[in-house]
Design an enzyme around this catalytic site. Structure first.
Site, PDB file in Angstrom:
ATOM      1  N   LYS A  52      -2.821  26.494  43.877  1.00 12.24           N
ATOM      2  CA  LYS A  52      -3.184  26.201  45.258  1.00 12.24           C
ATOM      3  C   LYS A  52      -4.640  26.506  45.593  1.00 12.24           C
ATOM      4  O   LYS A  52      -5.143  26.048  46.621  1.00 12.24           O
ATOM      5  CB  LYS A  52      -2.246  26.935  46.206  1.00 12.24           C
ATOM      6  CG  LYS A  52      -0.840  26.398  46.148  1.00 12.24           C
ATOM      7  CD  LYS A  52      -0.831  24.923  46.476  1.00 12.24           C
ATOM      8  CE  LYS A  52       0.557  24.407  46.711  1.00 12.24           C
ATOM      9  NZ  LYS A  52       0.516  23.104  47.371  1.00 12.24           N
ATOM     10  N   SER A 282       8.869  28.518  39.634  1.00 10.21           N
ATOM     11  CA  SER A 282       8.682  27.062  39.603  1.00 10.21           C
ATOM     12  C   SER A 282       8.092  26.623  38.264  1.00 10.21           C
ATOM     13  O   SER A 282       8.316  25.503  37.811  1.00 10.21           O
ATOM     14  CB  SER A 282       7.812  26.584  40.766  1.00 10.21           C
ATOM     15  OG  SER A 282       6.460  26.880  40.555  1.00 10.21           O
TER      16      SER A 282
HETATM   17  N1  PMP Z   1       5.059  25.897  42.526  1.00 12.58           N
HETATM   18  C1  PMP Z   1       4.679  26.818  43.422  1.00 12.58           C
HETATM   19  C2  PMP Z   1       4.977  28.277  43.133  1.00 12.58           C
HETATM   20  C3  PMP Z   1       4.046  26.429  44.599  1.00 12.58           C
HETATM   21  O1  PMP Z   1       3.664  27.356  45.504  1.00 12.58           O
HETATM   22  C4  PMP Z   1       3.829  25.045  44.831  1.00 12.58           C
HETATM   23  C5  PMP Z   1       3.189  24.591  46.111  1.00 12.58           C
HETATM   24  N2  PMP Z   1       3.989  24.873  47.259  1.00 12.58           N
HETATM   25  C6  PMP Z   1       4.238  24.112  43.886  1.00 12.58           C
HETATM   26  C7  PMP Z   1       4.846  24.589  42.739  1.00 12.58           C
HETATM   27  C8  PMP Z   1       4.104  22.634  44.095  1.00 12.58           C
HETATM   28  O2  PMP Z   1       2.815  22.118  44.162  1.00 12.58           O
HETATM   29  P1  PMP Z   1       2.432  20.891  45.128  1.00 12.58           P
HETATM   30  O3  PMP Z   1       2.330  21.427  46.523  1.00 12.58           O
HETATM   31  O4  PMP Z   1       1.111  20.425  44.584  1.00 12.58           O
HETATM   32  O5  PMP Z   1       3.483  19.840  45.035  1.00 12.58           O
END
Ligand code: PMP
Length: 324
Positions: A52, A282
């Site tokens: 991010k 994630s």
């Molecule tokens: N994994 C984590 C831990 C995240 O914080 C995020 C963003 N919310 C994502 C994956 C997904 O990324 P994106 O917002 O670019 O889809």
């Protein structure tokens, strides 16, 4: 020598963002006899610790350049933590204040980090997000409650996917010498998949883009608003396109693979113990999905790049029954 920012004295925090390394997961692949090659893009190398940082900096830079953000201003957004931490770190380095709306199920570690940066956190009950119009409602509420703040709007701000189109995608293309067949990521705002996926397809149209999404048992319901969730990512299949984040471009996606949180957590442990790389839930989810792709005989020798968004250290104080 690493591949990240190095070789000089940098002048400011934002110069440390991006150029995260790719690591081929040789031992993990060998242990499972996988026909496909797995290559991890490790985003915890960013200075505030997650993927991010890329969009936070791109959005702040854009707002500064267009005169919408001035020293002393406050930045607001809705975040599951990482965008907030990234925005707060950059805000601190440039003299802004920050206030974030966050679901009350996010990792306590993330809340502590936000607090440490001096951020005001407004908790939002997790049930709220069950409302199909939740994203629109929270967006309106943020605008109403903070008329003088700069709303970074990560869910719909086009600077978000553009940052991945301009940086994450080209970095993968450069560091693999164009030898990339699959990109696997999750969807929070959709920025990563839409931007990096679009860039890679523009270079090589047969690159396949794969989304890892939470399966039924890992989603909140009316009866169970606080299940063990995969922090930061959302379900995108079988959702009314109007209700998806504005930054999710489903047209670049070739396949969606669903998994439960327990599988993501097992994969986190496997990666830590087999490769020494400790990532967040994630990332476990994206690697689990990438492992399915790599296990298919037709993908023998293919290169599967999997985005690992953040570090596992951001989830250490989750209740132990949620850690797997
Ligand atoms: N994994 C984590 C831990 C995240 O914080 C995020 C963003 N919310 C994502 C994956 C997904 O990324 P994106 O917002 O670019 O889809």
């Amino acid at each position: 020598m690493g591949t990240g920012p190095a070789g000089r004295i940098y002048d400011e925090f934002s110069q440390l963002i991006g150029n995260t390394p790719l690591l081929e997961l040789h031992r993990y692949r060998k242990n499972r006899d996988l026909p496909g090659r797995l290559v991890a893009k490790i985003e915890y190398f960013n200075p505030a610790g997650s993927v991010k940082d890329r969009i936070a900096w791109a959005i702040i830079k854009d707002a500064e350049e267009t005169g919408r953000l001035k020293p002393g201003d406050t930045i607001v957004d809705v975040t599951s933590g990482n965008t907030g931490i990234a925005l707060a770190a950059i805000a601190a380095s440039r003299g802004y204040r920050a206030k974030f709306y966050a679901s009350d199920n996010i990792s306590p570690d993330k809340i502590r980090i936000l607090d440490l940066f001096g951020v005001e956190v407004v908790p939002v009950r997790n049930e709220f997000f069950l409302d199909p119009e939740a994203l629109e409602k929270i967006t309106n509420r943020i605008r109403e409650e903070n008329p003088d703040a700069y709303f970074t709007d990560q869910l719909a701000n086009p600077v978000n996917p553009q940052a991945h189109f301009d940086n994450t995608g080209p970095e993968i293309w450069r560091d693999t010498n164009g030898e990339v067949d699959f990109l696997v990521a999750g969807v929070g705002t959709g920025g990563t998949i839409s931007g990096a996926g679009k860039f890679l397809k523009s270079k090589k149209p047969d690159v396949k883009v794969v989304v890892a999404e939470p399966a039924e048992g890992s989603l909140p319901t009316e009866e169970n608003p606080y299940p063990d969730e995969i922090d930061g990512v959302h379900k995108v299949s079988e959702i009314d396109p109007q209700l998806l984040p504005g930054n999710y471009d489903g047209s670049v996606v070739d396949e969606i693979i669903a998994l439960e949180t327990a599988d993501a957590r097992r994969t986190v442990r496997a990666l830590a113990s087999e490769e020494g790389v400790f990532v967040g839930t994630s990332s476990g989810a994206t690697l689990w999905a990438a492992t399915q792709i790599a296990s298919r005989p037709e993908n023998a020798g293919k290169t599967i790049v999997v985005v690992l968004p953040d570090t596992g250290e951001r989830y250490l104080t989750l209740p132990s029954d949620h850690r797997g």
